[in-house]
Design an enzyme around this catalytic site. Structure first.
Site, PDB file in Angstrom:
ATOM      1  N   GLU A  51     -10.898   5.526  -1.450  1.00 46.06           N
ATOM      2  CA  GLU A  51     -10.153   7.288  -2.113  1.00 46.06           C
ATOM      3  C   GLU A  51     -11.039   7.998  -1.454  1.00 46.06           C
ATOM      4  OE1 GLU A  51      -9.375   6.765  -6.056  1.00 46.06           O
ATOM      5  OE2 GLU A  51      -6.864   5.549  -5.466  1.00 46.06           O
ATOM      6  N   GLU A  68      -3.001  -0.702  -4.887  1.00 42.96           N
ATOM      7  CA  GLU A  68      -3.557  -0.949  -5.212  1.00 42.96           C
ATOM      8  C   GLU A  68      -2.417  -0.409  -6.208  1.00 42.96           C
ATOM      9  OE1 GLU A  68      -7.022   2.312  -7.335  1.00 42.96           O
ATOM     10  OE2 GLU A  68      -8.295   1.352  -5.983  1.00 42.96           O
TER      11      GLU A  68
END
Length: 698
Positions: free
Chosen positions: A184, A264
């Site tokens: 991320e 995710e």
């Protein structure tokens, strides 16, 4: 094949014959023409779940992985926390619970594929996002960037880690099908493409040109702009409440072709101290999963599956526990430390038990592919060992001239509590002695990664009328327990109370025990220094001439302290930081259990809410306490039931002894009752938050 079995069972059903791969030609690749993955040349999808080996005791690894396999997952997603394996520069630990190679080999033995996420930054609500605190020994370092000092440390680590990974890649006969680079990164302020290029070069040099490397980011345009790089396949993450079409549309802006991947898919959420226990509807999670699978998605749960179309991963499938000091923190307008439990409302509970959510997910998976033959393994057995009465004792018998921790060992009463003020045992907890400094030094400046540090000075003058002891804003990191002449005065807290009123005489000893509650693991504030970041002042006059004691509490406890001390009974004791130790025996079994701390500390009137902030409120007297618990030298983590929501600590059966006493050590930071005891239960208590008044009552 090591990763065959379930993986082969996840081939997309088709009436047309699939290409047959040569048994020697192992490959896992992107197919940009058909927008899918190919395993050994054949179209392939997976359904995956996340598990963090660092949050699960090694004896439980097989149980958790087998339950994931029997849920219908073909793949597990695995983070590797750098700081878990390199506690000091050049000092590596891959033994016991840290044996990541053994964990990966176990996944292969069970027929599971692996998506590996080795960082170097992982987030995961883990202390400092997996980065070692010793990076902050260089105060001006720019983490997650092309800062030369940071890159040198990263390169050194990757040259140790990745050679362990390479033989386990799918192309080399192992079961690792893909490897994530960073994590991320688009959510981080630096947006340093040179850093990503450096990582890409290092991963390629150490793992080879065939392994599939990818990135994961949120779905906002700016996140994907800064988090992606040519040569790294870009994936996204989002939860059950998101618009699937819009989310995958964001991925298509940076990856026009190839499989759609949700790296995710959130099956639950984490807990913060002081907030309600997070939960996500099983129905909502299952519906979102089914919607994505009907679109042809691959899912990670986290859930992931691959198919010609989308990929999904479920985060978390099994959360586990933030043992010791490994819980991280977030910063969302204020500092938000994560609880010890990482239950995550996941399909497998903190203790590894199948939940209603797991069976709902399993039912959805069964609509798209056959499930493994056989029953789901049952919940691990739990035992309510009951109440363990603890008796407070003083630091040393009158007949012993030496401090208690130096007294010879002698028989003790079973289930007794031994007691010692923390300030009385500094020579045990800090054997090297204090560091002298004119002004306070941070944890990082004195090379203390976790736990606690005592800052000691003296009052420079008589203070007959109450004076304000205060700290600059944001300089208490994270909680400071203040003692004057060893009498507890109160607690200073980050983003909370930063002043106290004190009186005393010139030369009186002022001690502040600083607690690191966990370094921030996400966002721009991961350079999260701990300790006293600024000087304390007395009525605006700075205090100086400090003695600083870095405490090695875990080392002392693991070496047998304080259970080898000869102590005597006492009817009283001061409030403030102190150790309490006792023993209990199990009835011939060592099953998982949960420990509760009923009735500890002074009583305050609090508004108790059951079921979170929206629950029914009632005014009731409760005890205020917080601290750390060890059993048989194993650090179970932080307890803080007043803040909630977590009310119990998980005790794995693997840390308990059968046939001889189990040693309990409690570091209580604010004060225990005259007759303290612990209560061992066969189930956890999570969902209770308390809003406490500042007025204490008896």
């Amino acid at each position: 094949e090591a990763a065959a079995g379930l993986g082969e069972g996840l081939q997309e059903p088709s009436t047309a014959p699939l290409p047959q791969a040569s048994p020697l030609a192992r490959s896992f690749q992107l197919d940009y023409k058909e927008d899918c993955f190919r395993k050994d040349g054949a179209p392939f999808r997976y359904i995956s779940g996340s598990i963090h080996y660092a949050r699960v005791p090694r004896p439980a690894w097989r149980d958790r992985l087998l339950k994931m396999y029997m849920s219908g997952l073909s793949t597990v997603q695995v983070y590797i926390p750098w700081n878990y394996h390199e506690p000091l520069p050049g000092v590596y630990d891959f033994a016991g619970d840290r044996d990541v190679e053994a964990f990966l080999d176990l996944t292969a033995e069970l027929g599971l594929l692996v998506i590996l996420r080795p960082g170097p930054y992982i987030c995961a609500e883990w202390e400092m996002g997996g980065l070692p605190a010793w990076l902050l020994w260089k105060p001006d370092i720019v983490l997650r960037s092309s800062d030369p000092g940071y890159l040198a440390a990263v390169d050194s680590w990757l040259h140790v880690l990745l050679p362990k990974i390479k033989p386990r890649l799918y192309q080399h006969g192992g079961n690792i099908i893909s490897v994530q680079v960073e994590n991320e990164y688009g959510s981080y302020y630096a947006c340093d493409y040179e850093y990503l290029r450096h990582l890409l070069g290092s991963f390629r040099a150490l793992l080879g040109s065939e392994v599939l490397l990818f990135t994961t980011d949120g779905t906002r345009a700016e996140e994907l702009r800064c988090g992606t790089l040519q040569g790294l396949y870009a994936t996204v993450d989002f939860g059950p409440g998101s618009n699937v079409t819009e989310a995958f549309g964001a991925q298509r802006q940076v990856e026009p072709k190839g499989p759609l991947v949700n790296s995710e898919y959130y099956t639950g959420w984490l807990d913060y101290w002081g907030e309600a226990h997070a939960s996500t509807s099983s129905v909502q999670v299952a519906r979102g999963l089914e919607d994505m699978l009907q679109l042809g998605a691959n899912v990670n749960m986290q859930v992931v599956s691959w198919r010609g179309g989308h990929s999904l991963r479920g985060y978390m499938f099994h959360g586990g526990t933030n043992f010791a000091y490994w819980s991280g923190a977030d910063f969302k307008d204020q500092y938000k430390p994560v609880t010890t439990s990482y239950d995550y409302d996941a399909p497998l509970s903190e203790a590894g038990d199948p939940t209603e959510k797991l069976f709902a997910i399993r039912t959805v998976i069964s609509k798209f592919q056959p499930l493994p033959v056989g029953p789901m393994p049952p919940a691990t057995p739990k035992y309510a060992y009951g109440s363990v009465a603890l008796r407070k004792v003083s630091a040393c018998p009158e007949v012993c001239a030496a401090p208690a921790w130096h007294c010879p060992a002698a028989p003790r009463l079973s289930l007794s509590l031994q007691y010692a003020d923390l300030l009385d045992v500094l020579d045990v907890l800090c054997p090297s002695g204090p560091i002298q400094s004119r002004f306070p030094l941070t944890f990082e400046a004195i090379k203390q990664a976790h736990g606690f540090v005592v800052y000691r000075t003296q009052l420079p003058r008589d203070v007959l009328d109450p004076a304000t002891l205060g700290a600059p804003p944001h300089s208490i990191c994270d909680r400071g327990y203040v003692m004057l002449q060893q009498e507890y005065q109160g607690t200073l807290e980050r983003d909370g109370q930063t002043t106290l009123h004190v009186t005393g005489r010139a030369g009186d000893t002022l001690d502040v025990l600083l607690e690191n509650m966990g370094r921030i693991s996400f966002g721009a504030n991961v350079s999260d220094f701990k300790g006293l970041l600024g000087n304390l002042s007395l009525d605006s006059s700075p205090l100086s001439n400090w003695l600083i004691y870095p405490l090695a509490i875990d080392t002392a406890i693991q070496q047998g302290w304080p259970h080898t001390a000869l102590l005597k009974s006492s009817s009283g004791g001061r409030a403030g930081p102190a150790f309490y130790t006792g023993t209990f025996e199990t009835p011939g079994i060592a099953w998982d259990t949960f420990v509760k701390f009923p009735g500890w500390s002074k009583v305050r009137w609090c508004i108790a809410r059951k079921g979170g902030e929206s629950g029914a409120a009632q005014l009731s007297p409760i005890s205020i306490f917080q601290g750390q618990l060890w059993i048989n030298g194993f650090n179970l983590g932080r307890y803080w039931p007043c803040r909630g929501p977590q009310q119990t600590l998980f005790v794995p059966g693997s840390v308990l002894h059968v046939g001889h006493p189990n040693n309990i050590t409690v570091l209580e930071l604010e004060g225990a009752p005259p007759a303290p005891f612990l209560l061992f239960l066969d189930r956890p208590l999570f969902n209770k938050t308390l809003s406490c008044s500042t007025a204490a009552t008896e």
